[in-house]
Motif scaffolding. Sequence first.
Motif, PDB file in Angstrom:
ATOM      1  N   MET A   1       0.848  -1.196   0.000  1.00  0.00           N
ATOM      2  CA  MET A   1       0.000   0.000   0.000  1.00  0.00           C
ATOM      3  C   MET A   1       0.887   1.251   0.000  1.00  0.00           C
ATOM      4  O   MET A   1       1.655   1.468   0.929  1.00  0.00           O
ATOM      5  N   ALA A   2       0.787   2.019  -1.067  1.00  0.00           N
ATOM      6  CA  ALA A   2       1.673   3.184  -1.199  1.00  0.00           C
ATOM      7  C   ALA A   2       1.110   4.376  -0.440  1.00  0.00           C
ATOM      8  O   ALA A   2      -0.093   4.554  -0.362  1.00  0.00           O
ATOM      9  N   LEU A   3       1.998   5.180   0.122  1.00  0.00           N
ATOM     10  CA  LEU A   3       1.583   6.464   0.682  1.00  0.00           C
ATOM     11  C   LEU A   3       1.238   7.369  -0.505  1.00  0.00           C
ATOM     12  O   LEU A   3       1.773   7.178  -1.599  1.00  0.00           O
ATOM     13  N   PRO A   4       0.378   8.352  -0.307  1.00  0.00           N
ATOM     14  CA  PRO A   4      -0.105   9.158  -1.446  1.00  0.00           C
ATOM     15  C   PRO A   4       1.024   9.716  -2.326  1.00  0.00           C
ATOM     16  O   PRO A   4       0.963   9.605  -3.556  1.00  0.00           O
ATOM     17  N   PHE A   5       2.058  10.253  -1.688  1.00  0.00           N
ATOM     18  CA  PHE A   5       3.125  10.881  -2.472  1.00  0.00           C
ATOM     19  C   PHE A   5       4.074   9.857  -3.087  1.00  0.00           C
ATOM     20  O   PHE A   5       4.959  10.212  -3.866  1.00  0.00           O
ATOM     21  N   GLU A   6       3.904   8.596  -2.733  1.00  0.00           N
ATOM     22  CA  GLU A   6       4.759   7.549  -3.304  1.00  0.00           C
ATOM     23  C   GLU A   6       4.238   7.018  -4.632  1.00  0.00           C
ATOM     24  O   GLU A   6       4.920   6.261  -5.314  1.00  0.00           O
ATOM     25  N   LYS A   7       3.033   7.420  -4.992  1.00  0.00           N
ATOM     26  CA  LYS A   7       2.378   6.879  -6.182  1.00  0.00           C
ATOM     27  C   LYS A   7       3.229   7.014  -7.453  1.00  0.00           C
ATOM     28  O   LYS A   7       3.453   6.011  -8.146  1.00  0.00           O
ATOM     29  N   PRO A   8       3.737   8.204  -7.778  1.00  0.00           N
ATOM     30  CA  PRO A   8       4.564   8.317  -8.996  1.00  0.00           C
ATOM     31  C   PRO A   8       5.796   7.413  -8.954  1.00  0.00           C
ATOM     32  O   PRO A   8       6.197   6.857  -9.977  1.00  0.00           O
ATOM     33  N   ILE A   9       6.368   7.249  -7.748  1.00  0.00           N
ATOM     34  CA  ILE A   9       7.545   6.389  -7.608  1.00  0.00           C
ATOM     35  C   ILE A   9       7.157   4.937  -7.898  1.00  0.00           C
ATOM     36  O   ILE A   9       7.829   4.246  -8.672  1.00  0.00           O
ATOM     37  N   GLU A  10       6.058   4.514  -7.295  1.00  0.00           N
ATOM     38  CA  GLU A  10       5.616   3.133  -7.486  1.00  0.00           C
ATOM     39  C   GLU A  10       5.250   2.867  -8.942  1.00  0.00           C
ATOM     40  O   GLU A  10       5.511   1.789  -9.470  1.00  0.00           O
ATOM     41  N   ASP A  11       4.630   3.864  -9.582  1.00  0.00           N
ATOM     42  CA  ASP A  11       4.276   3.710 -11.000  1.00  0.00           C
ATOM     43  C   ASP A  11       5.525   3.471 -11.847  1.00  0.00           C
ATOM     44  O   ASP A  11       5.557   2.569 -12.685  1.00  0.00           O
ATOM     45  N   LEU A  12       6.536   4.272 -11.580  1.00  0.00           N
ATOM     46  CA  LEU A  12       7.779   4.154 -12.346  1.00  0.00           C
ATOM     47  C   LEU A  12       8.454   2.821 -12.048  1.00  0.00           C
ATOM     48  O   LEU A  12       8.964   2.145 -12.956  1.00  0.00           O
ATOM     49  N   GLU A  13       8.420   2.413 -10.801  1.00  0.00           N
ATOM     50  CA  GLU A  13       9.014   1.130 -10.415  1.00  0.00           C
ATOM     51  C   GLU A  13       8.337  -0.035 -11.157  1.00  0.00           C
ATOM     52  O   GLU A  13       9.007  -0.942 -11.644  1.00  0.00           O
ATOM     53  N   SER A  14       7.010   0.041 -11.238  1.00  0.00           N
ATOM     54  CA  SER A  14       6.318  -1.071 -11.892  1.00  0.00           C
ATOM     55  C   SER A  14       6.571  -1.049 -13.397  1.00  0.00           C
ATOM     56  O   SER A  14       6.635  -2.094 -14.042  1.00  0.00           O
ATOM     57  N   LYS A  15       6.755   0.153 -13.944  1.00  0.00           N
ATOM     58  CA  LYS A  15       7.073   0.267 -15.371  1.00  0.00           C
ATOM     59  C   LYS A  15       8.432  -0.390 -15.672  1.00  0.00           C
ATOM     60  O   LYS A  15       8.580  -1.109 -16.660  1.00  0.00           O
ATOM     61  N   ILE A  16       9.390  -0.158 -14.781  1.00  0.00           N
ATOM     62  CA  ILE A  16      10.717  -0.751 -14.961  1.00  0.00           C
ATOM     63  C   ILE A  16      10.623  -2.276 -14.872  1.00  0.00           C
ATOM     64  O   ILE A  16      11.219  -3.003 -15.675  1.00  0.00           O
ATOM     65  N   ARG A  17       9.842  -2.731 -13.877  1.00  0.00           N
ATOM     66  CA  ARG A  17       9.662  -4.185 -13.717  1.00  0.00           C
ATOM     67  C   ARG A  17       9.043  -4.814 -14.971  1.00  0.00           C
ATOM     68  O   ARG A  17       9.499  -5.843 -15.452  1.00  0.00           O
ATOM     69  N   GLU A  18       8.031  -4.118 -15.504  1.00  0.00           N
ATOM     70  CA  GLU A  18       7.360  -4.624 -16.709  1.00  0.00           C
ATOM     71  C   GLU A  18       8.335  -4.703 -17.883  1.00  0.00           C
ATOM     72  O   GLU A  18       8.385  -5.685 -18.617  1.00  0.00           O
ATOM     73  N   MET A  19       9.105  -3.649 -18.020  1.00  0.00           N
ATOM     74  CA  MET A  19      10.054  -3.592 -19.139  1.00  0.00           C
ATOM     75  C   MET A  19      11.094  -4.696 -19.015  1.00  0.00           C
ATOM     76  O   MET A  19      11.445  -5.356 -19.992  1.00  0.00           O
ATOM     77  N   GLN A  20      11.538  -4.917 -17.772  1.00  0.00           N
ATOM     78  CA  GLN A  20      12.523  -5.965 -17.507  1.00  0.00           C
ATOM     79  C   GLN A  20      11.935  -7.336 -17.873  1.00  0.00           C
ATOM     80  O   GLN A  20      12.591  -8.160 -18.524  1.00  0.00           O
ATOM     81  N   ALA A  21      10.683  -7.523 -17.458  1.00  0.00           N
ATOM     82  CA  ALA A  21      10.014  -8.799 -17.723  1.00  0.00           C
ATOM     83  C   ALA A  21       9.870  -9.016 -19.239  1.00  0.00           C
ATOM     84  O   ALA A  21      10.115 -10.111 -19.751  1.00  0.00           O
ATOM     85  N   TYR A  22       9.502  -7.932 -19.912  1.00  0.00           N
ATOM     86  CA  TYR A  22       9.333  -8.001 -21.362  1.00  0.00           C
ATOM     87  C   TYR A  22      10.665  -8.349 -22.036  1.00  0.00           C
ATOM     88  O   TYR A  22      10.736  -9.214 -22.910  1.00  0.00           O
ATOM     89  N   ALA A  23      11.713  -7.705 -21.570  1.00  0.00           N
ATOM     90  CA  ALA A  23      13.045  -7.933 -22.143  1.00  0.00           C
ATOM     91  C   ALA A  23      13.473  -9.384 -21.954  1.00  0.00           C
ATOM     92  O   ALA A  23      14.006 -10.018 -22.865  1.00  0.00           O
ATOM     93  N   ASP A  24      13.219  -9.902 -20.753  1.00  0.00           N
ATOM     94  CA  ASP A  24      13.588 -11.288 -20.465  1.00  0.00           C
ATOM     95  C   ASP A  24      12.796 -12.252 -21.339  1.00  0.00           C
ATOM     96  O   ASP A  24      13.350 -13.203 -21.902  1.00  0.00           O
ATOM     97  N   GLU A  25      11.515 -11.963 -21.426  1.00  0.00           N
ATOM     98  CA  GLU A  25      10.609 -12.845 -22.153  1.00  0.00           C
ATOM     99  C   GLU A  25      10.943 -12.877 -23.637  1.00  0.00           C
ATOM    100  O   GLU A  25      11.028 -13.939 -24.244  1.00  0.00           O
ATOM    101  N   GLN A  26      11.118 -11.689 -24.208  1.00  0.00           N
ATOM    102  CA  GLN A  26      11.306 -11.562 -25.651  1.00  0.00           C
ATOM    103  C   GLN A  26      12.773 -11.629 -26.057  1.00  0.00           C
ATOM    104  O   GLN A  26      13.089 -11.497 -27.237  1.00  0.00           O
TER     105      GLN A  26
END
Lengths: 318, 294
Positions: A1-26
Motif C-alpha cells: 500500500m503506497a503512501l499518497p506521495f509515493e504513487k509516482p515512484i511506485e508507478d515508475l518502479e512497476s514500469k521498470i519491472r514490466e520492461m525488464q520482464a518483457y526484455a527477459d521474455e522476448q
Amino acid sequence: MALPFEKPIEDLESKIREMQAYADEQQVDLAEEISLLEQRLERLKRETFAHLTRWQRVLVARAPGRPTALDHVGAFVDDFVELHGDRALGDDPALVAGLGRVDGAGVVVLAQQKGRDTKENIHRNFGMAHPSGYRKAMRMMEMADKFGLAVVALIDTPGAYPGIAAEEQGQAWVIAESIRRMSRLRVPAVAVVVGEGGSGGALAIGVANRVLILENSVYSVISPESCAAIRWRDAAEAPRAAEALKLTSADLLEQGVVDEIVAEPLGGAHKDPATAVAATATAVRAALASLRGLPVEEIVRARSERFRHMGRVLVDSA
Amino acid sequence: MALERWFRRQRPTRGDDDATPAGLWVKCSACHAQLYRKDLVAHLYVCKECGHHERMPVAARIAMLTDEGSFEPWSGDVRPVDALGFVDVEPYAERLAAVQQKAGRPDAIVTGAALMEGEPVALAVMDFSFLGGSMGSVVGEEIALAAERAGEEDRALVMVAASGGARMQEGALSLMQMAKTTVALEGLASRRLPYVSVLTDPTTGGVTASFATLGDVIFAEPDALICFAGPRVIQQTIKQDLPAGFQRAEFLLRKGMIDDVVPRGELKRRLAAVIGLLRAGAATMVPGALPAGA
C-alpha cells in the motif's frame, strides 16, 4: 500500500519491472532504456524525499512495513532474552523488555513494539503501553543499575494508552516515576526514536545520555491530529498542525532535543528494512562505545545536564 | 519588579487572574447558588452553600498559604520565546503578548520564598488562567530554578499545580520540560528536603506525568480533575461512558494515587505539618547527601 506521495515512484518502479520482464521474455536488449528509467527513478525518489512536508514524514514514520522496534533489536542485539512482567499487575506486550549483548557487552533492552500486522497490532495495543509496561521498564532499569548493564531504549509509540484502567492504575504517576528512574541510571543509556515518539509515553524511556532518531521518525509533544482538534477544532487540519509542531528529525536536531539523525535508505526505511536496521545498529553501537568507560558520576551528571538545559527562554538581566 | 511591589502593597482580594465572572454577585459553578463576591473571596473561593472549590487566582493562593508579608517572589525574569514560530488560528507570539498583558506576568507560574506557619519554604503556584497553565520552557525553567534555589537555601518546596499539560505551541521543547523539572528536583531529594505537591483543578497531561506527581507527599483539593489523558480523549478512544467521579481527587484517593484530599481551608496547616514532620526526621539523620537513586 503506497503512501499518497509515493504513487509516482511506485508507478515508475512497476514500469521498470514490466520492461525488464518483457526484455527477459522476448530476449531483447532494453538495458539502455531500463538504465535511463532507473536514473529517472533515482532522481524522482531523491526529489520527493528531499521535499517531504512534515505531515508526509509523519506518514512515513507510521508506514506499514517500517521496521518495528524488535526488527531493529534483531539487527544489533545478540543473545536477546525477553523478560516479562512488572511483578505487580501483569505483562504489557506494548513494551518489550529483555537482556542481550551489543559488541559483547551486556545491555538491557526496552522496546516499544507496534505490530507488523493487524493481529500483532491488537496484541501490542498499537505500541501504546499501560502503567504495567512502564513498571516493567523501571524494574529493568533497576536490574541495569544492579548489574552494570547499559540501557538501550527503542521508542515507537503513538503515546501512553489513554484508557480507564490506565488512568486508574496511575498512568501519569508511572510516566513521572519512569522519567525520574531513568534520569538516575548509573549506567549509560541510549535511546533511539525509530518511528513515532508520542509525548510523555515516549519520554518515559527517553531520558538517555544519547538520543538518536531515524531520519523519517517524528517526536512530538502531541500527535498532529490531537493538536489540530484542539487548536483548529478540526482533526483534518493535522497536516498544518504537523508543520506548526516542528516534529521532524531535522527540527529536533535543531532544537537540541536529539543528538544525532540516523540516515534511512532512499525512499524510507519501509522500502528497504534491511539497510535501515543496519544503519541503526551502526549508530547504536557507536553511541554505546562513546559512553563506555565513563565514570558513574559523569554518566549521571551529563545526562542530568542534557535535560536540565532543554528549552528556549529569555532571561532579563537585573 | 512591578509584580513584587504589587504583592507587597496589598493582600489581594481579586487579582487580574480571577477567573470568576466580574460583578458584585457570582454564581457557584457547581450548585449555582448566588454568592456575594466578597464572601466568596473571604471564603477562599469555596462556595459556602455546597463546598465547591472554584479555581483560585495566584495572588490569593499565595496569600492563603503563606505567613502574612513573608512572600518574596523569585520568578519573573524568565520570559517565553516563540522558538517554533508557531501559528494556528492565531500566532503564538501574539497570543502570549495578550495574555502577558492581562496577567501582568511573563508566563504561567509564580515562584518565591515564604514562611508557612514559620516553616521556610519555596512556593510555586501555577496560573491556570494563563494559557491553561500550560508548561512551556519558562514554566519548566522557573520550577527548575525554584527547586535548585530551595535546595541552596534549605527550604522545602511546595508546588501548587494547575495545568492543562505541556504547552503544544512550544513543541517537543515543552515535552522536554517534563524531564527538566524532574532532574531539577533531585537536588531536594539529595538534601532530604521535602517536596510536597498540591494538585488543584485541573492538573492534567505532561504536568501530571512529571513533577506534579513526584511529591514526597501529594495532596489534592476536593473534586479536582487530575489525570494524564483528559476525559474527552478517553471517551473518544474507548467509546464508552466514564464512571461517575472518574479522575476526580476523591476517586484517586480511593485508587491509592494521592495521600489525601484536603479542603482549601486546611491546606496551609496540613502542608506545614507534614513538612515539619519530614524535616524533623531528616534533622536526626547523619548529614551528607543521599546517593542518587536512594
